[in-house]
Design an enzyme around this catalytic site. Structure first.
Site, mmCIF file in Angstrom:
data_model
loop_
_atom_site.group_PDB
_atom_site.id
_atom_site.type_symbol
_atom_site.label_atom_id
_atom_site.label_comp_id
_atom_site.label_asym_id
_atom_site.label_seq_id
_atom_site.Cartn_x
_atom_site.Cartn_y
_atom_site.Cartn_z
ATOM 1 N N GLU A 261 8.463 6.424 19.974
ATOM 2 C CA GLU A 261 7.506 4.936 20.466
ATOM 3 C C GLU A 261 7.102 4.502 19.181
ATOM 4 O OE1 GLU A 261 3.886 6.111 22.684
ATOM 5 O OE2 GLU A 261 3.422 7.508 21.098
ATOM 6 N N CYS B 262 -6.553 -34.377 -2.494
ATOM 7 C CA CYS B 262 -5.272 -34.588 -1.607
ATOM 8 C C CYS B 262 -4.080 -34.902 -2.408
ATOM 9 C CB CYS B 262 -5.722 -35.560 -0.368
ATOM 10 S SG CYS B 262 -4.295 -35.745 0.466
ATOM 11 N N TYR C 291 0.946 -1.283 0.011
ATOM 12 C CA TYR C 291 -0.053 0.006 -0.136
ATOM 13 C C TYR C 291 0.912 1.191 -0.234
ATOM 14 C CZ TYR C 291 -3.475 3.484 1.630
ATOM 15 O OH TYR C 291 -4.381 4.910 1.544
ATOM 16 N N ARG D 47 -11.586 7.010 13.712
ATOM 17 C CA ARG D 47 -10.871 8.041 12.771
ATOM 18 C C ARG D 47 -11.734 8.519 11.538
ATOM 19 N NH1 ARG D 47 -5.564 9.103 11.818
ATOM 20 N NH2 ARG D 47 -4.949 7.090 12.754
ATOM 21 N N SER E 255 -3.755 11.647 9.694
ATOM 22 C CA SER E 255 -2.772 10.687 9.448
ATOM 23 C C SER E 255 -1.471 11.153 9.787
ATOM 24 C CB SER E 255 -2.867 10.021 8.182
ATOM 25 O OG SER E 255 -2.211 8.933 8.044
ATOM 26 N N LEU E 256 -0.506 10.302 9.591
ATOM 27 C CA LEU E 256 1.065 10.804 9.625
ATOM 28 C C LEU E 256 1.808 10.622 8.142
ATOM 29 C CD1 LEU E 256 2.100 9.215 13.083
ATOM 30 C CD2 LEU E 256 1.238 11.671 12.483
ATOM 31 N N LYS F 297 5.113 2.328 16.316
ATOM 32 C CA LYS F 297 3.793 2.690 15.683
ATOM 33 C C LYS F 297 2.977 1.347 15.745
ATOM 34 C CE LYS F 297 2.017 4.547 11.383
ATOM 35 N NZ LYS F 297 1.165 3.726 11.168
#
Length: 692
Positions: free
Chosen positions: A117, A416, A38, A140, A88-89, A119
């Site tokens: 810290e 199988c 993504y 969100r 968002s970041l 994520k």
């Protein structure tokens, strides 16, 4: 002009693809691609839009998914506007990109510090408090509007979502709801509908119920789903409008949240400069495989709130924080072949043969594909390029195709690969099974599991030797292992090679026979084991080591286990209908009954390390912080002493075992009057418990 037309078409194609992925990720809790795929696609779109902005109107540019957060809300929950956008970041993928981001803050404030810290790969949630009471819980959503999931947030354990806090000012805090990896593994025993911990957390948190049914037989499924909220945990990291509460830095806001009883990540640090930041990122990267929750990078924030306004933000992300993403564990290679294998329960696993590639320091030539739906969703094509990821897994996973294809060119396996029996789909439709109880591969894998380390731990019976014993007709089931001692003449005869006839007289001189004698000694030792190991070794579908240990509290031998009413365990110790049904099916099966009859004649001398009834446990323990040994080792010691262990603090908790970097449990333990002990005191308690 033709080139511009092609570029515009490419950008539109990427936008549509990302919009589809966003909808599946945010609204359907069904991610179609891995985060790394993504991110690569989004970066490609952003680059093309930057270089070719003149091909679109301003309105078209603003509608791009590169300019929006989340996805359009489509659920039935109340749609509520955020007090301030839930952004968002922005992302950095290299030290250079992180340095470029930090430079702007340094230009405003010379002595800028940073807060770092992990994520967390979870679900963002914003909580609102009035007069100390929780009144609203927003997801969100699209960043501007969120879903009010208060009705579900109230069902989450108070330790992770405080319903009442000792602070009367209006307060808004933001954080992440997640399911840890060990809990997710337990949850997967009950349902296969969740793809990963984030998917599960989102599915449970956003579960919509417009009414509560009457308590009758038809409501059992509802009640089981209600209990799922106990799986949800949290980390909080943002205080909205901190200056209003006289908080001036991210470091202070974390302490403020911790003191109010919110869960904050103990694995965080205030860094004096970028060098300190990079060092801490390296530490997080080294330790991430040992964390009990998924992370996909670290968050670096400017610590001083005083310059946030000057730093500003875009419509999508603030300039005061950035996500540093781990990307070195993804590689590109060629998919050469796909083949199916059968496990001990008959479950089919698809495996991929790939062109060898170096990943995370190891040379990789194979990968796992959980089921055919996974292959279909990723539209994998043989002899094409794919992305492969390794993030702690022993066998890496293929996470997507490099190029787009309308569908996969690999057909589902219908029979199988070992016995050619027709495969049967599970109720979920995701998994396939071979149901032939006489399938040679199932028999082999059952015996391999029976002899494995966590079961009977017969090291001399590795898979190749078991295959040979089956081939020579020396065994046909796991129980036959205990009667190999009665077949020495047959073993000598069938394991001899054509050039050397082994007899009982010269057998002692043979290395092969010495090996057999070692095996027989190990088999004899295996008769003196903890009962839970045998339960686990039976290979009952959905019954793992944890469930086996719990069962050994209710039965001390096979006879008692066979006569146990498994329905009494329903909704206790995470025993849901799937495990109960698996147990009933196993013990009602004729072939399994024959195996159990045989095992009852072996003469086991089971160790009594677990209580037959947990209510009789002499103490209840919880753990917080890093200890000198792995946490699993302490859990084992606790349970084998006859005490009980709980992940969270409860009213029944007697002791909190405290290690380094302990979290908020320490304050809660003090308030609840729970005795806090160190490792020395812990081992003294265990030692004394054995004397009583």
């Amino acid at each position: 002009m033709k080139k511009n037309s092609q570029i515009r078409a490419k950008i539109i194609e990427l936008r549509e693809k990302i919009e589809k992925w966003n909808h599946h990720y945010y609204q359907l809790q069904n991610p179609l691609v891995d985060d790394l795929v993504y991110d690569k696609t989004l970066r490609e779109l952003e680059k093309l839009e930057r270089e070719n902005f003149f091909l679109f109107s301003l309105e078209e540019l603003n509608q791009s998914p590169s300019q929006k957060v989340g996805s359009k809300i489509t659920s039935k929950f109340e749609k509520v506007a955020h007090s301030s956008p839930m952004l968002s970041l922005n992302k950095a993928y290299s030290n250079e990109e992180l340095e470029k981001w930090a430079k702007k803050a340094s230009e405003i404030l010379k002595t800028v510090t940073f807060f770092v810290e992990p994520k967390i790969d979870g679900i963002a949630l914003s909580l609102f408090y009035q007069n100390g009471n929780l009144i609203k819980a927003l997801t969100r959503g699209d960043g501007v509007f969120g879903e009010n999931v208060l009705v579900n947030a109230l069902k989450i354990n108070d330790e992770f979502i405080p319903k009442k806090i000792n602070y009367l000012e209006d307060l808004e805090v933001r954080g992440e709801i997640y399911i840890d990896n060990s809990t997710f593994a337990s949850l997967q025993l009950e349902t296969k509908k969740f793809k990963n911990p984030r998917n599960a957390a989102s599915g449970i948190l956003r579960r919509y119920k417009n009414h509560k049914p009457k308590i009758d037989a038809k409501s059992i499924k509802f009640l089981e789903e209600e209990s799922d909220f106990r799986y949800l945990k949290s980390f909080f990291y943002t205080l909205v409008n901190p200056e209003k509460h006289k908080i001036n830095s991210q470091f202070d806001s974390i302490n403020f949240l911790r003191n109010l009883g919110f869960q904050v990540n103990p694995f965080q640090k205030k860094c004096s400069d970028l060098k300190d930041v990079f060092n801490f990122i390296s530490i997080i990267k080294q330790k991430r495989d040992f964390l009990n929750y998924n992370i996909d990078g670290v968050v670096v924030k400017v610590n001083e709130f005083s310059i946030y306004e000057k730093l500003g933000s875009t419509s999508k992300f603030p300039h005061s924080a950035i996500a540093f993403k781990f990307e070195d564990d993804i590689a590109k290679t060629k998919l050469l072949a796909i083949f199916a294998t059968i496990g001990r329960t008959g479950k089919v696993t698809y495996n991929a043969k790939i062109e060898p590639v170096t990943l995370a320091g190891s040379k990789i030539s194979s990968a796992i594909l959980p089921n055919y739906s996974y292959i279909e969703n990723l539209k994998l094509n043989l002899n094409t390029e794919v992305y492969i990821k390794k993030a702690g897994e022993i066998i890496p996973q293929i996470i997507g195709s490099v190029h787009n294809y309308p569908k996969t060119n690999f057909s589902i396996v219908k029979n199988c690969p070992k016995c050619n029996s027709e495969l049967v789909n599970s109720e979920s439709g995701l998994d396939q099974f071979c149901q032939n109880q006489f399938c040679p591969e199932i028999i082999l894998q059952k015996i391999v599991h029976f002899c494995s380390k966590n079961a009977l731990n017969i090291e001399s019976l590795a898979q190749k030797r078991i295959e040979k014993f089956l081939e020579k007709g020396l065994i046909s089931s796991a129980c036959d292992i205990f009667y190999l001692k009665d077949k020495l003449e047959l073993i000598y005869e069938r394991l001899s090679n054509k050039n050397q006839l082994l007899t009982k007289q010269n057998a002692s001189q043979s290395m092969q026979i010495k090996s057999i004698m070692k095996l027989l000694n190990e088999v004899e030792r295996a008769k003196n084991i903890d009962f839970y190991r045998l339960i686990f070794g039976l290979g009952i579908r959905n019954v793992g080591l944890k469930a086996a240990k719990i069962l050994s509290r209710y039965a001390s031998n096979l006879s008692e286990l066979r006569n146990l009413d498994f329905n009494l365990l329903k909704n206790q110790h995470d025993f849901g209908p799937v495990i109960i049904e698996s147990l009933i099916d196993y013990f009602n099966n004729q072939k399994n009954s024959e195996q159990l009859n045989c095992l009852e004649t072996v003469g086991f001398n089971f160790k009594t390390t677990f209580l037959t009834n947990q209510s009789n446990s002499w103490a209840s323990f919880a753990i917080s912080g890093k200890l000198s040994k792995p946490r699993d080792e302490y859990v084992r010691i606790i349970e084998e002493s006859g005490a009980s262990f709980h992940e969270s603090l409860t009213k029944k908790t007697d002791f909190l075992l405290l290690g380094q970097s302990a979290g908020s449990k320490i304050e809660k333990a003090k308030k609840a009057g729970i005795k806090i002990i160190n490792e020395v005191q812990f081992f003294d308690l265990i030692k004394n418990s054995k004397k009583t």
